[in-house]
Design a protein around this motif. Structure first.
Motif, PDB file in Angstrom:
ATOM      1  N   ALA A  19      30.405   3.455 -45.605  1.00 19.10           N
ATOM      2  CA  ALA A  19      29.601   3.707 -44.399  1.00 19.10           C
ATOM      3  C   ALA A  19      28.177   3.227 -44.576  1.00 19.10           C
ATOM      4  N   THR A  20      27.625   3.367 -45.805  1.00 22.18           N
ATOM      5  CA  THR A  20      26.248   2.949 -46.000  1.00 22.18           C
ATOM      6  C   THR A  20      26.134   1.426 -46.074  1.00 22.18           C
ATOM      7  N   GLU A  21      27.226   0.801 -46.554  1.00 22.96           N
ATOM      8  CA  GLU A  21      27.160  -0.653 -46.686  1.00 22.96           C
ATOM      9  C   GLU A  21      27.374  -1.381 -45.363  1.00 22.96           C
ATOM     10  N   LYS A  22      28.204  -0.730 -44.502  1.00 21.21           N
ATOM     11  CA  LYS A  22      28.563  -1.378 -43.241  1.00 21.21           C
ATOM     12  C   LYS A  22      27.345  -1.503 -42.334  1.00 21.21           C
ATOM     13  N   LYS A  23      27.185  -2.642 -41.748  1.00 21.85           N
ATOM     14  CA  LYS A  23      26.076  -2.801 -40.806  1.00 21.85           C
ATOM     15  C   LYS A  23      26.431  -2.062 -39.529  1.00 21.85           C
ATOM     16  N   PRO A  24      25.476  -1.354 -38.938  1.00 19.95           N
ATOM     17  CA  PRO A  24      25.828  -0.651 -37.712  1.00 19.95           C
ATOM     18  C   PRO A  24      26.199  -1.643 -36.615  1.00 19.95           C
ATOM     19  N   GLU A  25      27.306  -1.317 -35.931  1.00 16.27           N
ATOM     20  CA  GLU A  25      27.719  -2.202 -34.835  1.00 16.27           C
ATOM     21  C   GLU A  25      27.008  -1.759 -33.569  1.00 16.27           C
ATOM     22  N   THR A  26      26.284  -2.644 -32.966  1.00 19.55           N
ATOM     23  CA  THR A  26      25.600  -2.253 -31.734  1.00 19.55           C
ATOM     24  C   THR A  26      25.985  -3.199 -30.617  1.00 19.55           C
ATOM     25  N   LEU A  27      26.061  -2.633 -29.441  1.00 17.78           N
ATOM     26  CA  LEU A  27      26.299  -3.492 -28.281  1.00 17.78           C
ATOM     27  C   LEU A  27      24.984  -3.577 -27.538  1.00 17.78           C
ATOM     28  N   THR A  28      24.250  -4.619 -27.784  1.00 16.58           N
ATOM     29  CA  THR A  28      22.967  -4.767 -27.099  1.00 16.58           C
ATOM     30  C   THR A  28      23.232  -5.342 -25.722  1.00 16.58           C
ATOM     31  N   PRO A  29      22.319  -5.078 -24.770  1.00 13.91           N
ATOM     32  CA  PRO A  29      22.521  -5.645 -23.451  1.00 13.91           C
ATOM     33  C   PRO A  29      22.682  -7.160 -23.515  1.00 13.91           C
ATOM     34  N   ALA A  30      22.004  -7.780 -24.492  1.00 12.12           N
ATOM     35  CA  ALA A  30      22.080  -9.231 -24.590  1.00 12.12           C
ATOM     36  C   ALA A  30      23.503  -9.700 -24.816  1.00 12.12           C
ATOM     37  N   ASP A  31      24.286  -8.838 -25.551  1.00 11.63           N
ATOM     38  CA  ASP A  31      25.679  -9.196 -25.805  1.00 11.63           C
ATOM     39  C   ASP A  31      26.433  -9.421 -24.501  1.00 11.63           C
ATOM     40  N   SER A  32      26.245  -8.461 -23.573  1.00 11.00           N
ATOM     41  CA  SER A  32      27.002  -8.582 -22.335  1.00 11.00           C
ATOM     42  C   SER A  32      26.409  -9.661 -21.437  1.00 11.00           C
ATOM     43  N   ASP A  33      25.080  -9.924 -21.569  1.00  9.91           N
ATOM     44  CA  ASP A  33      24.452 -10.969 -20.756  1.00  9.91           C
ATOM     45  C   ASP A  33      24.957 -12.348 -21.117  1.00  9.91           C
ATOM     46  N   SER A  34      25.224 -12.511 -22.440  1.00  6.11           N
ATOM     47  CA  SER A  34      25.563 -13.848 -22.882  1.00  6.11           C
ATOM     48  C   SER A  34      26.991 -14.243 -22.516  1.00  6.11           C
ATOM     49  N   GLU A  35      27.772 -13.257 -22.025  1.00  6.01           N
ATOM     50  CA  GLU A  35      29.137 -13.588 -21.615  1.00  6.01           C
ATOM     51  C   GLU A  35      29.102 -14.527 -20.427  1.00  6.01           C
ATOM     52  N   GLU A  36      30.016 -15.524 -20.463  1.00  2.00           N
ATOM     53  CA  GLU A  36      29.996 -16.505 -19.385  1.00  2.00           C
ATOM     54  C   GLU A  36      30.563 -15.910 -18.103  1.00  2.00           C
ATOM     55  N   LEU A  37      29.891 -16.208 -16.995  1.00  4.62           N
ATOM     56  CA  LEU A  37      30.341 -15.647 -15.715  1.00  4.62           C
ATOM     57  C   LEU A  37      31.231 -16.650 -14.998  1.00  4.62           C
ATOM     58  N   PRO A  38      32.147 -16.151 -14.160  1.00  2.00           N
ATOM     59  CA  PRO A  38      32.938 -17.087 -13.355  1.00  2.00           C
ATOM     60  C   PRO A  38      32.018 -17.862 -12.414  1.00  2.00           C
ATOM     61  N   SER A  39      32.460 -19.064 -11.982  1.00  2.00           N
ATOM     62  CA  SER A  39      31.565 -19.916 -11.181  1.00  2.00           C
ATOM     63  C   SER A  39      31.243 -19.301  -9.818  1.00  2.00           C
ATOM     64  N   THR A  40      32.032 -18.319  -9.399  1.00  2.00           N
ATOM     65  CA  THR A  40      31.778 -17.703  -8.088  1.00  2.00           C
ATOM     66  C   THR A  40      30.661 -16.670  -8.139  1.00  2.00           C
ATOM     67  N   ILE A  41      30.188 -16.395  -9.361  1.00  2.00           N
ATOM     68  CA  ILE A  41      29.141 -15.370  -9.494  1.00  2.00           C
ATOM     69  C   ILE A  41      27.885 -16.005 -10.067  1.00  2.00           C
ATOM     70  N   GLU A  42      26.756 -15.759  -9.414  1.00  2.00           N
ATOM     71  CA  GLU A  42      25.490 -16.231  -9.996  1.00  2.00           C
ATOM     72  C   GLU A  42      24.721 -15.019 -10.512  1.00  2.00           C
ATOM     73  N   SER A  43      23.820 -15.255 -11.457  1.00  2.00           N
ATOM     74  CA  SER A  43      23.065 -14.118 -11.989  1.00  2.00           C
ATOM     75  C   SER A  43      21.580 -14.439 -11.964  1.00  2.00           C
ATOM     76  N   MET A  44      20.781 -13.394 -11.866  1.00  2.00           N
ATOM     77  CA  MET A  44      19.329 -13.604 -11.957  1.00  2.00           C
ATOM     78  C   MET A  44      18.680 -12.339 -12.513  1.00  2.00           C
ATOM     79  N   GLN A  45      17.496 -12.490 -13.056  1.00  2.00           N
ATOM     80  CA  GLN A  45      16.767 -11.388 -13.645  1.00  2.00           C
ATOM     81  C   GLN A  45      15.704 -10.915 -12.660  1.00  2.00           C
ATOM     82  N   LEU A  46      15.729  -9.644 -12.315  1.00  2.00           N
ATOM     83  CA  LEU A  46      14.717  -9.078 -11.413  1.00  2.00           C
ATOM     84  C   LEU A  46      14.062  -7.911 -12.135  1.00  2.00           C
ATOM     85  N   GLY A  47      12.940  -8.150 -12.782  1.00  7.21           N
ATOM     86  CA  GLY A  47      12.288  -7.095 -13.567  1.00  7.21           C
ATOM     87  C   GLY A  47      13.203  -6.663 -14.692  1.00  7.21           C
TER      88      GLY A  47
END
Ligand SMILES: Nc1ncnc2c1ncn2[C@@H]1O[C@H](COP(=O)(O)OP(=O)(O)OP(=O)(O)O)[C@@H](O)[C@H]1O
Length: 720
Positions: A19-47
């Protein structure tokens, strides 16, 4: 005292090091942002927000969205007809009068404008030509008064009729949806989403949406007719109409807003999420105990400050309003300019055409242009929502007409050639079962086979998740097997009409709930036919061990433990001190009666006894109903259940089986969805397998008297 085996210590040591050796697994928001979106969906950052938006064609004429979906709309027409028929059945006169008020509402603006124009024209002619036609003016004023009285009466009618119609409408669809819901089996419920989306209030919104669409069309046609007629008398009718359209067109196609669009928004700014989590935990009562005892207040405050500083000026304003903000004022200027176009046109026109222009006409046309603009904007909105309205009619009727996935049989249990007086005989033949929509990789039950003879007392044991409860669910046909067969008295369980099978089965499980009804109803529902029989209810309460504590309630068996909460007050009541008399009254209203876990289980057990006492029960399945009972309560419950054994097959699923297994004709020992062992207590003990192990764990808990000290762990304590 118990001892810890050296192997266990070694395992503990290894797992800690790992447990001490294992790196903590985190799901950062960036992880989900970097997922590719289908072409029918556009994304933008608002604040702090990330917006996912369904792409739409950039230019659509009003009405075009409806046209492009004509196929779907055409397909929905039979449902629309059914909807209209159902609604008109709620009260044909009421519906007709309601529709008349709505048509009137659509015509109202055009008539107002026409009457005002007539009066102003007559006055203008009188002033400019010094020849007032007072008779015509008087008549026009009379018309105006008459119209105002009719308009006021129509509005009053709407106020009276609409709530009446709405009440009938909502009750009707509420009943239909309840009817559909109450006959739904679990598999269908879990797989079907239209059930949860369809609501009577939503259906009403659909109805009013459709009416609004019709009303808007009536408005538009009547207003356009008036403008055409008015501008024919003056110059530039069609141009004027086009200029009136400029602003709604501008709003629709250039003023981008999220209204009516399909989108998902989430905060992907880590500092903001942390700030919100810290605020929530500080403001909620839920964590008070831990914060006080853990002395964590200062830490949270410091972390909050840190997150706020990190966030800086990044806006957390609603994404809907951020979406509308543009970097330049150009769009706002366009919006204002298109608004004054009709007026500018007349101003320019009057320079060349002074003689043909009437001031009254200009004033009326100016007023009309605003109303027309408003009507056109409404049309664009309702046109977009028309398709949605038709869709929600489909969702509504899908939910009402839903077919159960679990097919009912045709054989009545009571029509069996040979009624089994000793109890139900149950056979599992190579049964495998996976829950519908289950994400698990292994089935809940795999190739399980056993036979329970009529009148047997069976105990099912096994570790958590080994499939014990699943077996009971299959027996009551809450679910159907994925493969294999279950036989009941020699016939496949699927051949029986479910209702008749359930009539001879009594189930008591850990999942049972109390209804938001009186205590006596909660017990009486074990045998609805005897709901009015107080003696039977009291008897069942005694057998379930609930009688004594229910007697102590102020309203005894009439107590509704979970009354529906309807009370609410003004904000001043919520903000008031505890001693405030209004607050005191408010707190008293619809108060829930708190029950301990054990009391709750006793009431549920009383319901089962009510069912058992009703007679005709051939199978009793008891699934861990006593986890919250004290040992004495549990012992008594099982004793009383066993006492009702004659003429019934009994299946007990339990972890605390010590005092039951010696009475068992058959013990089924489950492990990881597989039947590991089956036999009597003695047979299984002699086998020294899984059951032997489980039994010993229980027995040792009470008999181990070793005083061997627990050795000091070899694992070094880790300084954090
Ligand atoms: N409604 C459900 N949907 C999907 N999977 C389920 C559902 N209920 C149970 N399972 C899964 O089926 C398997 C067997 O569960 P089951 O409840 O039959 O075990 P159990 O032996 O009764 O457990 P316990 O002793 O904890 O009550 C488990 O892996 C569980 O996660």
């Amino acid at each position: 005292m118990t001892t810890i085996a050296p192997e266990t210590l070694q395992e503990m040591k290894e797992s800690k090091i790992e447990a001490t050796e294992k790196k903590p697994e985190t799901l950062t928001p960036a992880d989900s942002d970097s997922e590719e979106l289908p072409s029918t969906i556009e994304s933008m950052q608002l604040g702090v927000w990330r917006l996912l938006l369904l792409r739409e064609p950039s230019f659509v004429f009003p009405g075009a969205s409806a046209l492009s979906r004509w196929k779907e709309i055409y397909a929905a027409l039979p449902l629309l007809r059914r909807f209209c028929k159902d609604v008109s059945n709620l009260g044909p006169t009421l519906v007709l009068v309601f529709l008349a008020t709505q048509v009137w509402s659509g015509l109202e603006y055009a008539i107002t404008l026409a009457l005002s124009e007539r009066i102003l024209q007559l006055i203008e002619a009188g002033v400019t030509e010094k020849n007032l036609d007072s008779e015509a003016l008087l008549l026009a004023v009379c018309y105006q008064i008459f119209f105002s009285v009719v308009a006021a009466t129509m509005h009053w009618f709407t106020q009276i009729i609409q709530p009446k119609l709405k009440t009938r409408f909502v009750y009707y669809y509420e009943k239909e949806l309840m009817r559909a819901r109450l006959r739904l089996d679990l598999t269908t419920l879990q797989e079907n989403t239209s059930q949860s989306r369809a609501t009577p209030e939503g259906a009403w919104t659909t109805f009013t949406g459709l009416i609004e669409f019709g009303e808007t069309i009536t408005s538009l046609v009547s207003q356009l007719g008036f403008v055409m007629q008015l501008s024919r008398a003056n110059s530039g009718g069609p141009i004027f109409i086009l200029l009136c359209l400029a602003k709604p067109f501008f709003l629709t196609f250039l003023w981008k807003s999220l209204w009516g669009k399909t989108y998902v928004v989430y905060a992907n700014n880590a500092a903001y999420c942390r700030k919100r989590a810290l605020k929530d935990l500080a403001m909620s009562d839920e964590y008070r105990g831990e914060i006080i005892t853990g002395n964590a207040g200062d830490y949270f405050l410091k972390e909050y400050e840190k997150a706020t500083n990190q966030l800086g000026d990044i806006s957390d304003e609603y994404p809907e309003s951020q979406y509308e903000i543009k970097p330049t004022p150009l769009r706002n200027i366009g919006y204002y300019l298109t608004g004054i176009l009709p007026m500018m046109y007349y101003a320019v026109n009057s320079i060349w055409n002074v003689s043909t222009m009437s001031v009254t006409s200009i004033a009326i046309l100016q007023q009309t242009s605003q109303i027309l603009r408003y009507t056109l904007s409404r049309l664009v909105d309702t046109d977009n929502s028309l398709y949605r309205q038709l869709n929600s009619i489909k969702t509504l009727y899908d939910a009402i007409d839903i077919e159960n996935k679990t097919e009912d049989g045709s054989l009545s249990y009571f029509d069996l050639e040979k009624v089994n007086y000793k109890g139900m005989k149950v056979e599992f033949r190579d049964v495998t079962f996976t829950y519908p929509n289950s994400k698990a990789t292994a089935p809940a039950l795999s190739n399980v086979s056993f036979t329970i003879n009529s009148g047997d007392l069976v105990v099912v044991v096994g570790s958590n998740g080994s499939g014990k409860s699943s077996m009971v669910k299959l027996l009551t046909r809450l679910y159907d097997v994925s493969s294999g067969d279950i036989l009941v008295d020699g016939r496949n369980i699927k051949e029986y009409r479910m209702a008749t099978l359930r009539e001879v089965t009594a189930i008591l499980t850990q999942d049972h709930h109390l209804f938001p009804l009186s205590v006596s109803e909660n017990i009486g529902l074990g045998d609805p036919a005897c709901m009015g029989d107080n003696e039977k209810i009291l008897e069942a309460a005694k057998l379930g061990g609930a009688y004594d504590f229910v007697q102590k309630f102020k309203l005894g068996f009439h107590t509704n433990m979970h009354p529906v909460k309807t009370a609410y007050g003004s904000s001043t009541v919520y903000e008031a001190d505890k001693e405030d008399p209004m607050k005191v009254e408010f707190e008293k209203l619809e108060k829930w009666t708190e029950l301990s876990g054990g009391q709750y289980q006793r009431l549920v057990a009383a319901r089962t006894f009510m069912r058992l006492n009703g007679g005709g029960i051939k199978l009793v399945a008891v699934d861990e109903p006593s986890s919250a009972l004290d040992p004495e309560g549990e012992f008594e419950l099982f004793q009383r259940l066993r006492a009702a054994r004659i003429g019934k097959t009994m299946i007990f699923v339990t972890h605390r089986f010590g005092h039951l297994t010696k009475h068992a004709d058959l013990i089924l020992c489950m492990k990881d969805g597989v039947l590991a062992e089956a036999g009597t207590h003695d047979e299984l003990i002699n086998k020294e397998g899984e059951y032997h192990k489980l039994y010993n764990v229980q027995a040792n808990a009470f008999t181990t008297t070793t005083t061997t000290p627990i050795p000091t762990p070899e694992v070094p304590l880790i300084n954090l």
